[in-house]
Design a protein around this motif. Structure first.
Motif, PDB file in Angstrom:
ATOM      1  N   VAL A   1       0.771  -1.192   0.206  1.00  0.00           N
ATOM      2  CA  VAL A   1      -0.141   0.141  -0.070  1.00  0.00           C
ATOM      3  C   VAL A   1       0.845   1.429  -0.090  1.00  0.00           C
ATOM      4  N   VAL A   2       1.850   1.272   0.862  1.00  0.00           N
ATOM      5  CA  VAL A   2       2.815   2.435   1.046  1.00  0.00           C
ATOM      6  C   VAL A   2       3.464   2.751  -0.653  1.00  0.00           C
ATOM      7  N   ALA A   3       3.950   1.568  -0.952  1.00  0.00           N
ATOM      8  CA  ALA A   3       4.401   1.836  -2.508  1.00  0.00           C
ATOM      9  C   ALA A   3       3.746   2.544  -3.308  1.00  0.00           C
ATOM     10  N   TYR A   4       2.445   2.770  -3.113  1.00  0.00           N
ATOM     11  CA  TYR A   4       1.557   3.421  -4.179  1.00  0.00           C
ATOM     12  C   TYR A   4       1.854   4.958  -4.257  1.00  0.00           C
ATOM     13  N   GLY A   5       2.416   5.351  -3.268  1.00  0.00           N
ATOM     14  CA  GLY A   5       2.786   6.816  -3.146  1.00  0.00           C
ATOM     15  C   GLY A   5       4.045   7.086  -3.835  1.00  0.00           C
ATOM     16  N   GLU A   6       4.712   6.142  -4.221  1.00  0.00           N
ATOM     17  CA  GLU A   6       5.931   6.377  -5.253  1.00  0.00           C
ATOM     18  C   GLU A   6       5.409   6.219  -6.613  1.00  0.00           C
ATOM     19  N   LYS A   7       4.642   5.228  -6.677  1.00  0.00           N
ATOM     20  CA  LYS A   7       3.946   4.548  -8.061  1.00  0.00           C
ATOM     21  C   LYS A   7       3.234   6.214  -8.657  1.00  0.00           C
ATOM     22  N   LEU A   8       2.397   6.731  -7.757  1.00  0.00           N
ATOM     23  CA  LEU A   8       1.607   7.813  -8.295  1.00  0.00           C
ATOM     24  C   LEU A   8       2.398   9.125  -8.550  1.00  0.00           C
ATOM     25  N   SER A   9       3.469   9.335  -7.822  1.00  0.00           N
ATOM     26  CA  SER A   9       4.275  10.405  -8.341  1.00  0.00           C
ATOM     27  C   SER A   9       5.118  10.153  -9.519  1.00  0.00           C
ATOM     28  N   ALA A  10       5.294   9.049  -9.753  1.00  0.00           N
ATOM     29  CA  ALA A  10       6.103   8.409 -10.943  1.00  0.00           C
ATOM     30  C   ALA A  10       5.254   8.773 -12.170  1.00  0.00           C
ATOM     31  N   ILE A  11       4.175   8.365 -12.032  1.00  0.00           N
ATOM     32  CA  ILE A  11       3.040   8.706 -13.055  1.00  0.00           C
ATOM     33  C   ILE A  11       2.951  10.101 -13.414  1.00  0.00           C
ATOM     34  N   ILE A  12       2.803  10.779 -12.328  1.00  0.00           N
ATOM     35  CA  ILE A  12       2.611  12.233 -12.616  1.00  0.00           C
ATOM     36  C   ILE A  12       3.732  12.970 -13.309  1.00  0.00           C
ATOM     37  N   LEU A  13       4.920  12.923 -12.662  1.00  0.00           N
ATOM     38  CA  LEU A  13       6.020  13.249 -13.343  1.00  0.00           C
ATOM     39  C   LEU A  13       6.235  12.759 -14.761  1.00  0.00           C
ATOM     40  N   THR A  14       6.029  11.661 -14.956  1.00  0.00           N
ATOM     41  CA  THR A  14       6.077  11.287 -16.476  1.00  0.00           C
ATOM     42  C   THR A  14       5.266  11.941 -17.475  1.00  0.00           C
ATOM     43  N   HIS A  15       4.059  12.114 -17.178  1.00  0.00           N
ATOM     44  CA  HIS A  15       3.064  12.528 -17.781  1.00  0.00           C
ATOM     45  C   HIS A  15       3.255  14.215 -17.861  1.00  0.00           C
ATOM     46  N   TYR A  16       3.920  14.591 -16.851  1.00  0.00           N
ATOM     47  CA  TYR A  16       4.195  16.096 -16.995  1.00  0.00           C
ATOM     48  C   TYR A  16       5.296  16.356 -17.997  1.00  0.00           C
ATOM     49  N   LEU A  17       6.242  15.486 -17.988  1.00  0.00           N
ATOM     50  CA  LEU A  17       7.372  15.640 -18.799  1.00  0.00           C
ATOM     51  C   LEU A  17       7.052  15.604 -20.084  1.00  0.00           C
ATOM     52  N   ASN A  18       6.216  14.510 -20.569  1.00  0.00           N
ATOM     53  CA  ASN A  18       5.738  14.698 -21.981  1.00  0.00           C
ATOM     54  C   ASN A  18       4.966  15.589 -22.292  1.00  0.00           C
ATOM     55  N   ALA A  19       4.047  16.003 -21.514  1.00  0.00           N
ATOM     56  CA  ALA A  19       3.477  17.227 -21.764  1.00  0.00           C
ATOM     57  C   ALA A  19       4.293  18.567 -21.881  1.00  0.00           C
ATOM     58  N   SER A  20       5.463  18.551 -21.342  1.00  0.00           N
ATOM     59  CA  SER A  20       6.247  19.553 -21.667  1.00  0.00           C
ATOM     60  C   SER A  20       7.149  19.305 -23.066  1.00  0.00           C
ATOM     61  N   GLY A  21       6.971  18.320 -23.414  1.00  0.00           N
ATOM     62  CA  GLY A  21       7.741  17.990 -24.943  1.00  0.00           C
ATOM     63  C   GLY A  21       9.004  17.184 -24.397  1.00  0.00           C
ATOM     64  N   ILE A  22       9.144  16.762 -23.507  1.00  0.00           N
ATOM     65  CA  ILE A  22      10.328  16.062 -23.098  1.00  0.00           C
ATOM     66  C   ILE A  22       9.931  14.337 -23.010  1.00  0.00           C
ATOM     67  N   GLN A  23      10.521  13.532 -24.093  1.00  0.00           N
ATOM     68  CA  GLN A  23      10.077  12.203 -24.147  1.00  0.00           C
ATOM     69  C   GLN A  23      10.559  11.355 -22.919  1.00  0.00           C
ATOM     70  N   ALA A  24       9.454  10.937 -22.141  1.00  0.00           N
ATOM     71  CA  ALA A  24       9.688  10.231 -20.787  1.00  0.00           C
ATOM     72  C   ALA A  24       9.040   8.853 -20.784  1.00  0.00           C
ATOM     73  N   GLN A  25       9.625   8.045 -20.234  1.00  0.00           N
ATOM     74  CA  GLN A  25       8.732   6.939 -19.702  1.00  0.00           C
ATOM     75  C   GLN A  25       9.042   6.532 -18.427  1.00  0.00           C
ATOM     76  N   LYS A  26       7.867   5.910 -17.908  1.00  0.00           N
ATOM     77  CA  LYS A  26       7.907   5.445 -16.388  1.00  0.00           C
ATOM     78  C   LYS A  26       8.257   3.830 -16.406  1.00  0.00           C
ATOM     79  N   ILE A  27       9.108   3.597 -15.357  1.00  0.00           N
ATOM     80  CA  ILE A  27       9.424   2.375 -15.075  1.00  0.00           C
ATOM     81  C   ILE A  27       9.433   2.062 -13.671  1.00  0.00           C
ATOM     82  N   LEU A  28       8.516   1.244 -13.205  1.00  0.00           N
ATOM     83  CA  LEU A  28       8.353   1.247 -11.735  1.00  0.00           C
ATOM     84  C   LEU A  28       9.397   0.256 -11.265  1.00  0.00           C
ATOM     85  N   ALA A  29       9.857   0.230 -10.041  1.00  0.00           N
ATOM     86  CA  ALA A  29      10.831  -0.592  -9.543  1.00  0.00           C
ATOM     87  C   ALA A  29      10.590  -1.914  -9.638  1.00  0.00           C
TER      88      ALA A  29
END
Ligand code: ASP
Ligand code: MG
Length: 445
Positions: free
Chosen positions: A124-152
């Protein structure tokens, strides 16, 4: 051909709506210079605490209702930052959908298992990191930086099954991450602090464990360097709230970083030290303010950092009928039983002095239990002041002399040992800030 890699750690403290755009800027600078930029992220600010608190409450009062409220709270906390950062409506929707999909799984996990065990807690605690990785990845892509998320867990970073404080199994995980990233040139966002056992259960690496993930990733990928980004100017020679003229230290050794205790997580530093991976602690808003941690060609004697630990307790235990070895054994068993951390131990023939950290609030129980078992016991409030650097024996006696001169109640004085990188003393005083200032003035300034 593969690019050179920089691994960045972005902790929860800087995952804010004002600083995430700065994070993007730092990543952009790296990709522009031809590096592959890897971002290892923590959960959003205070998120881990929030999830742990919820789980504790759930232990006492389990209901689907509480779980529902929790899920919607988590969603709105993350939704806010998505609204602030991702302005394109379609991308905003897409990000929220991915978030919701994950939260659905989280809700299922919680509803499926009515007893909160350590393994469920980690999942359950691991969701914290999962969700922030999702947001940062989408934000980078929205800003024109090709990014992909890979969970640990997708790499996967394999750990032992010591839930809540798991250790990375280095060799397997090293192979896994090199394989996973071998065909990727984009920016990669990795969820920190988490891993997976060989049988597939999610684990966490101990509080503050995103440092550990970043140092593992950087070392395993033989990165050019690892940067731990902070909202302060690297490593300072003292707490600027106490010593306003404290300065950024340009370079410190692995050993000094280790001795200073709070610069890099204990587990994390082992990787960089062992493989001599260059690492830097830098200010996110002003990267010129940074501290390099690494090999120092010609180490010089002298003090670099003054620091302190407040709110400690000193226990003085005396019993002439018990040999000090037996006394120590008995006392440590009681400390272990209540999970109270011992910061320092010193002894004479029939007495023990223990400095304890009461952060879990159980020290009174230790005291009560000991009281029934030993002849004499006393407990007093104490603080520990320490200097990190490289010291001569005479520095240590000057340090003790200064503490006496300042009229602190010197409870345990600092002592010298060969290759002395840290000297520490335990004192009792009402004015600890004055003491820190005086030490700074004499040894650092
Ligand atoms: N989010 C985790 C914690 O708060 C990991 C980290 O911050 O490094 O402990
Ligand atoms: Mg955190």
């Amino acid at each position: 051909m593969h690019k050179k890699i920089i691994v960045n750690k972005f902790g929860g403290g800087i995952l804010t709506k004002d600083l995430i755009p700065v994070i993007k800027k730092r990543i952009k600078e790296q990709t522009t210079r031809g590096y592959q930029s890897i971002a290892v992220v923590s959960a959003m600010p205070k998120m881990t605490d929030y999830i742990l608190l919820f789980l504790n409450n759930l232990k006492e009062n389990y209901s689907a209702e509480i779980i529902k409220t929790f899920i919607s709270d988590i969603f709105s906390k993350h939704e806010q930052i998505i609204n602030d950062l991702i302005l394109d409506i379609d991308l905003q929707k897409k990000t929220k959908l991915e978030l919701l999909k994950n939260l659905e799984n989280l809700e299922k996990d919680l509803n499926n298992k009515k007893n909160i065990s350590n393994d469920l807690e980690d999942k359950v605690v691991a969701y914290g990191e999962k969700l922030s990785a999702i947001i940062l990845t989408h934000y980078l892509n929205a800003s024109g930086i090709q990014a992909q998320k890979i969970l640990a867990e997708e790499i996967p970073i394999i750990t032992d099954n010591n839930f809540k404080n798991a250790n990375i199994v280095y060799q397997v995980s090293e192979v896994n991450i090199n394989k996973k990233l071998s065909k990727i040139d984009d920016v990669v966002v990795i969820s920190g602090f988490t891993g997976k056992t060989i049988t597939g259960e999610i684990t966490t690496l101990g509080r503050g464990g995103t440092d550990t993930t970043a140092c593992f990733v950087g070392t395993a990928l033989k990165a050019e360097k690892i940067i731990l980004w902070k909202d302060v100017g690297g490593v300072l020679s003292a707490d600027p709230k106490i010593v306003p003229e404290a300065e950024t230290i340009p370079i410190i050794s692995y050993l000094e970083a280790e001795e200073s205790g709070k610069i890099i997580h204990d587990k994390a530093i082992q990787y960089v030290k062992m493989f001599k991976t260059p690492i830097e602690i830098a200010s996110i808003s002003d990267p010129k303010k940074n501290t390099k941690v690494g090999l120092i060609k010609k180490q010089e004697k002298g003090a670099k950092i003054v620091s302190l630990k407040k709110d400690l307790s000193l226990l003085l235990i005396t019993d002439e009928n018990i040999k000090v070895n037996d006394l120590l054994l008995m006392v440590s068993e009681i400390f272990i039983k209540y999970k109270v951390e011992i910061t320092l131990i010193s002894n004479t023939r029939y007495s023990l002095q223990l400095v304890a950290n009461n952060s879990n609030g159980q020290l009174d129980k230790v005291y009560e239990e000991l009281k029934g078992k030993v002849n004499k016991i006393e407990m007093v409030n104490a603080s520990m002041v320490f200097l990190v650097g490289w010291f001569h024996a005479k520095d240590v006696s000057n340090f003790n002399d200064l503490l006496v001169k300042l009229k602190t109640d010197l409870l345990i004085s600092a002592f010298y040992y060969e290759n002395c990188y840290r000297m520490e003393a335990v004192i009792r005083t009402d004015n600890i800030n004055k003491v820190v200032k005086a030490i700074y003035k004499k040894f650092i300034k």
